[in-house]
Design a protein around this motif. Structure first.
Motif, PDB file in Angstrom:
ATOM      1  N   ARG A   1      19.225  69.594 -18.116  1.00  0.00           N
ATOM      2  CA  ARG A   1      18.849  68.032 -18.542  1.00  0.00           C
ATOM      3  C   ARG A   1      19.745  67.215 -19.054  1.00  0.00           C
ATOM      4  NH1 ARG A   1      13.776  66.417 -19.877  1.00  0.00           N
ATOM      5  NH2 ARG A   1      12.673  68.397 -19.898  1.00  0.00           N
ATOM      6  N   ALA A   2      20.813  67.777 -19.553  1.00  0.00           N
ATOM      7  CA  ALA A   2      21.866  66.904 -19.798  1.00  0.00           C
ATOM      8  C   ALA A   2      22.616  66.122 -18.648  1.00  0.00           C
ATOM      9  CB  ALA A   2      23.159  67.518 -20.723  1.00  0.00           C
ATOM     10  N   ARG A   3      23.001  66.906 -17.482  1.00  0.00           N
ATOM     11  CA  ARG A   3      23.437  66.261 -16.560  1.00  0.00           C
ATOM     12  C   ARG A   3      22.421  65.266 -15.749  1.00  0.00           C
ATOM     13  NH1 ARG A   3      26.318  71.194 -12.873  1.00  0.00           N
ATOM     14  NH2 ARG A   3      28.076  71.552 -14.441  1.00  0.00           N
ATOM     15  N   LEU A   4      21.158  65.381 -15.955  1.00  0.00           N
ATOM     16  CA  LEU A   4      20.113  64.551 -15.402  1.00  0.00           C
ATOM     17  C   LEU A   4      20.181  63.286 -16.161  1.00  0.00           C
ATOM     18  CD1 LEU A   4      17.412  66.909 -14.654  1.00  0.00           C
ATOM     19  CD2 LEU A   4      18.361  65.665 -13.067  1.00  0.00           C
ATOM     20  N   ASP A   5      20.254  63.408 -17.358  1.00  0.00           N
ATOM     21  CA  ASP A   5      20.376  62.273 -18.665  1.00  0.00           C
ATOM     22  C   ASP A   5      21.378  61.359 -18.216  1.00  0.00           C
ATOM     23  OD1 ASP A   5      17.905  63.098 -19.549  1.00  0.00           O
ATOM     24  OD2 ASP A   5      18.864  63.939 -21.404  1.00  0.00           O
ATOM     25  N   TRP A   6      22.623  61.969 -18.034  1.00  0.00           N
ATOM     26  CA  TRP A   6      23.847  61.389 -17.793  1.00  0.00           C
ATOM     27  C   TRP A   6      23.648  60.530 -16.653  1.00  0.00           C
ATOM     28  CZ3 TRP A   6      27.377  60.293 -14.152  1.00  0.00           C
ATOM     29  CH2 TRP A   6      28.873  59.912 -14.807  1.00  0.00           C
ATOM     30  N   ALA A   7      23.223  61.141 -15.380  1.00  0.00           N
ATOM     31  CA  ALA A   7      22.806  60.174 -14.203  1.00  0.00           C
ATOM     32  C   ALA A   7      22.010  59.055 -14.292  1.00  0.00           C
ATOM     33  CB  ALA A   7      22.508  61.195 -13.062  1.00  0.00           C
ATOM     34  N   HIS A   8      20.905  59.462 -15.078  1.00  0.00           N
ATOM     35  CA  HIS A   8      20.049  58.337 -15.369  1.00  0.00           C
ATOM     36  C   HIS A   8      20.567  57.186 -16.230  1.00  0.00           C
ATOM     37  CE1 HIS A   8      16.166  56.544 -16.856  1.00  0.00           C
ATOM     38  NE2 HIS A   8      16.025  56.683 -15.530  1.00  0.00           N
ATOM     39  N   GLY A   9      21.244  57.588 -17.070  1.00  0.00           N
ATOM     40  CA  GLY A   9      22.062  56.728 -18.084  1.00  0.00           C
ATOM     41  C   GLY A   9      22.818  55.915 -17.561  1.00  0.00           C
ATOM     42  N   HIS A  10      23.455  56.372 -16.502  1.00  0.00           N
ATOM     43  CA  HIS A  10      24.759  55.482 -15.925  1.00  0.00           C
ATOM     44  C   HIS A  10      23.947  54.665 -14.707  1.00  0.00           C
ATOM     45  CE1 HIS A  10      27.416  57.983 -18.482  1.00  0.00           C
ATOM     46  NE2 HIS A  10      28.546  57.085 -18.096  1.00  0.00           N
TER      47      HIS A  10
END
Length: 394
Positions: A211-220
């Protein structure tokens, strides 16, 4: 006449699983057709981590001391005889695969398939070809690509993983307006999403178990939509007893994993609001379950691009692909991509690319860099995406 003193390079040398030693090596003058490069930055990738952790990457076993690293950029310090298209002081990105330039694949423009190709930091060929985790190295001049103005060496080092993505998207024939789903939000998956968006994809979604990687991709702003893949399928609890009974009677090995992949895919497409599926699915993990899910997530007439390399043999729902004419395409490294990759990096059109490098280490602390990669999170709980080793001060 006193002998000429030759320069010495510092190198991070792998002698076996988790046996990485910082050593001093003599640097010889470049031969004809070569140039010498002072390495500034090397990005670590999954194959480097496999070699460090296991002393092998799949079937390729380290048989002699090997310098790892192949995602690199630096500056030219010397030229060999016959090299006229480069100059000392020029910043370059290093293309790591050295092809024969004479076989049918090389002459046909698909030199990544050259049977005699030697790849820096790979143990596939013997003697091995050392990689870029060193302060200085010689390399064929035709594989050194000028870095655009205003593109840092660290960003230029991303031309290698970016080339993997560009080659895959070319094979998938990405066109403006296509919808793209990326399975796996590691550094390759993130770059795949960023490039797809830059090349005109109308929608880019990403799915991962992290989930952390997904949140990073979405947040950027790299992924328009994200889906967190649970380790068990959405309906696994309610159907477990029935499935156990079925497995004991009529099920074949692998049926359960395909059932879970179908359920996960249906749930993901419902969450995305894309029930017909995606034009292109980029599978960037190499995991069997992810490839299975990719077939179900591709639309009828769509494409599944196998980018990740992991499970050597897979149980796949081939009938689900064949009856819907989902093309399953393989990809291996890249060919003729570096100029385009560097142009994209120089243009600054890839979202989040500079933030993709989350951690940096000096060459002398390469072992700490690999240890961090294995953990996936740093001591502050921050996600690890791309780790960069800095060999020489820019």
């Amino acid at each position: 006449m006193s002998p000429v003193a030759l320069p010495v390079a510092t190198a991070a040398v792998l002698h076996g699983a988790t046996d990485l030693r910082v050593e001093q090596r003599t640097v010889w003058p470049p031969r004809a057709g070569e140039a010498q490069v002072a390495i500034f930055s090397t990005g670590l990738c999954g194959s480097d981590l496999h070699y460090y952790t296991h002393g092998r990457n799949g079937d390729f076993v380290v048989r002699e001391p090997l310098v790892l690293g192949h995602e690199a950029a630096g500056v030219i310090t010397a030229l060999g005889e016959g090299v006229s298209h480069l100059h000392v002081g020029q910043h370059v990105a290093i293309e790591a695969g050295v092809m024969c330039r004479s076989c049918s694949h090389c002459l046909g423009g698909r030199y990544n398939l050259c049977p005699r190709l030697r790849f820096a930091s790979s143990a596939k060929t013997f003697p091995h070809l050392d990689g870029t985790l060193q302060t200085r190295m010689n390399h064929p001049a035709h594989l050194l690509h000028p870095v655009p103005e205003h593109c840092s060496p660290e960003r230029a080092a991303l031309a290698e993983p970016l080339s993997v993505v560009l080659h895959a998207l070319r094979r998938a024939s990405l066109q403006p307006g296509h919808t793209v789903l990326v399975l796996g939000a590691g550094s390759i998956g993130i770059l795949a999403a960023a490039v797809a968006k830059a090349l005109g994809a109308s929608r880019v979604a990403a799915a991962d178990i992290n989930r952390a990687r997904l949140d990073w991709a979405h947040g950027h702003g790299i992924a328009d939509d994200i889906y967190h893949i649970e380790l068990s399928s959405p309906s696994s609890t309610s159907t477990r007893s029935n499935n156990n009974a079925e497995k004991n009677s009529n099920s074949k090995p692998g049926d359960e994993s395909i059932r879970r992949a179908r359920e996960n895919s249906q749930h993901a497409l419902k969450v995305f609001g894309a029930l017909e599926g995606f034009d292109i699915v980029m599978e960037c993990t190499g995991a069997e379950s992810s490839a299975q899910m990719g077939i179900f997530c591709a639309r009828t007439g769509g494409k599944l691009m196998l980018v990740g390399m992991g499970t050597p043999n897979m149980n796949l729902p081939i009938s689900a692909a064949a009856t819907r004419e989902v093309d399953i395409l393989g990809t291996f490294r890249y060919a003729n991509t570096y100029p385009s990759a560097l142009a994209l990096l120089g243009a600054g059109v890839l979202r989040g690319v500079d933030d993709l490098v989350t951690h940096r280490f000096p060459l002398e602390k390469s072992e700490e860099a690999f240890t961090l990669m294995r953990k996936g999170f740093d001591d502050h709980g921050n996600v690890v995406l791309k780790v960069m080793v800095q060999s020489t001060t820019n």
